[in-house]
Design an enzyme around this catalytic site. Structure first.
Site, PDB file in Angstrom:
ATOM      1  N   HIS A 198       0.837  -1.196   0.000  1.00  0.00           N
ATOM      2  CA  HIS A 198       0.000   0.000   0.000  1.00  0.00           C
ATOM      3  C   HIS A 198       0.871   1.245   0.000  1.00  0.00           C
ATOM      4  CE1 HIS A 198       0.996  -0.398   4.282  1.00  0.00           C
ATOM      5  NE2 HIS A 198       0.679   0.884   4.431  1.00  0.00           N
ATOM      6  N   GLU A 209      24.246  12.983  13.136  1.00  0.00           N
ATOM      7  CA  GLU A 209      23.272  13.400  12.127  1.00  0.00           C
ATOM      8  C   GLU A 209      22.226  14.340  12.723  1.00  0.00           C
ATOM      9  OE1 GLU A 209      24.964   9.573  10.499  1.00  0.00           O
ATOM     10  OE2 GLU A 209      24.407  10.334  12.466  1.00  0.00           O
TER      11      GLU A 209
END
Length: 329
Positions: free
Chosen positions: A165, A308
């Site tokens: 999906h 990060e």
């Protein structure tokens, strides 16, 4: 020696950690769960499987009669709701909007155990055609500023259900991430008179180092400044800012390329978890000379850590040229 590389379109920096880079085949998933194709074709507990349809949530299906191939349903637990006006609230530094918008699920196939790399080209095309039609319909709502289509495959990519999906969300603002990309593209256009994405395509095709697959109308390549292993973009060769303005005939070439790219990802990386995101111009800015729609494909093979989060600079433990070569084989 490691190096910092910059994505010329987004101006984002990444570190290509070549001194500790892993071989591309080391990213092949060592799965603890069955591959997608090894799962049963029908799961009686899955709300998206044939026989479990919640018809009160259904918006559309294809074909309209007989056994369905694709369905669009309202998300059972939507983040946004399609009723009421868009109301803005300002109180000092507090700013808010009413939660108007669309949150829909596109069920891509009646079979529980398939994915883009295992579908036929015609089945992939049907998914893309549904993206196009539904995106065009939502874009006519004057309250909507941005339509975002995305696919999460696998738990690490954020998927809570295994059935194939995608999701469609539409919001009454242009998100800052998209606005940033548009502003960088406009800046490059003002400086050079070129679309930065067109420049990237021309450069990648000329160098032929990071191309994964290409046909007459589309190009897929691992980014020079890929923020993670096998991070790639799929772009149309013809300049167009908005995906929802493409022609139906172009879907044939796009479906063929997507099926080929995801077939390679599935088999070479052992059915990895991934995110697929459509980046397209805002609904009120459908065409211009500087932005260029594209699909971003991010296999979930590494993790974000403190550096990060603290810097916005990703460390990529792979070499983009080697990743592209691995997928070309």
């Amino acid at each position: 020696m490691s190096e910092l590389r910059q994505n010329i379109a987004t101006r984002e920096w990444v570190i290509i950690a070549s001194e500790r880079a892993r071989r591309p085949n080391s990213f092949t998933e060592k799965r603890q769960t069955p591959h997608t194709a090894e799962r049963p074709p029908h799961d009686p507990q899955c709300p998206f499987c044939v026989g479990n349809e919640e018809l009160d949530l259904e918006i559309d299906r294809h074909p309209a009669s007989g056994p369905w191939q694709i369905r669009i349903v309202r998300n059972k637990y939507p983040a946004l709701h399609e009723h009421g006006p868009v109301v803005r609230h300002f109180d000092g530094v507090q700013r808010a909007l009413s939660g108007y918008g669309y949150h829909e699920v596109l069920i891509e196939h009646p079979r529980h155990n398939t994915t883009l790399g295992l579908m036929t080209v015609d089945e992939v095309r049907a998914v893309l055609a549904t993206y196009l039609r539904r995106g065009q319909a939502i874009s006519t709502d004057p309250r909507i500023e941005q339509v975002v289509i995305f696919k999460n495959h696998g738990e690490r990519a954020g998927a809570s259900l295994q059935h194939p999906h995608s999701q469609i969300m539409a919001v009454p603002v242009v998100p800052s991430d998209i606005r940033h990309r548009i502003e960088e593209a406009r800046r490059f256009f003002d400086d050079t008179g070129q679309c930065v994405f067109c420049a990237m395509i021309n450069d990648e095709v000329a160098r032929d180092e990071r191309i994964v697959y290409a046909n007459d109308e589309f190009v897929a390549f691992v980014l020079y400044a890929a923020s993670s292993p096998f991070h790639l973009w799929i772009l149309p060769r013809r300049h167009r800012a908005c995906f929802f303005r493409i022609e139906e005939a172009e879907l044939d070439s796009l479906a063929s390329l997507i099926r080929e790219v995801f077939y390679r990802l599935y088999h070479r990386l052992n059915d990895p978890d991934f995110n697929l995101v459509l980046r397209s111009a805002p609904t009120k800015e459908p065409e211009n000379g500087y932005f260029h729609w594209y699909l971003a494909v991010v296999p979930r093979l590494s993790y974000m850590a403190g550096f990060e989060m603290g810097s916005g600079i990703f460390i990529n433990p792979s070499i983009p040229e080697a990743c592209a070569a691995f997928l070309r084989e």
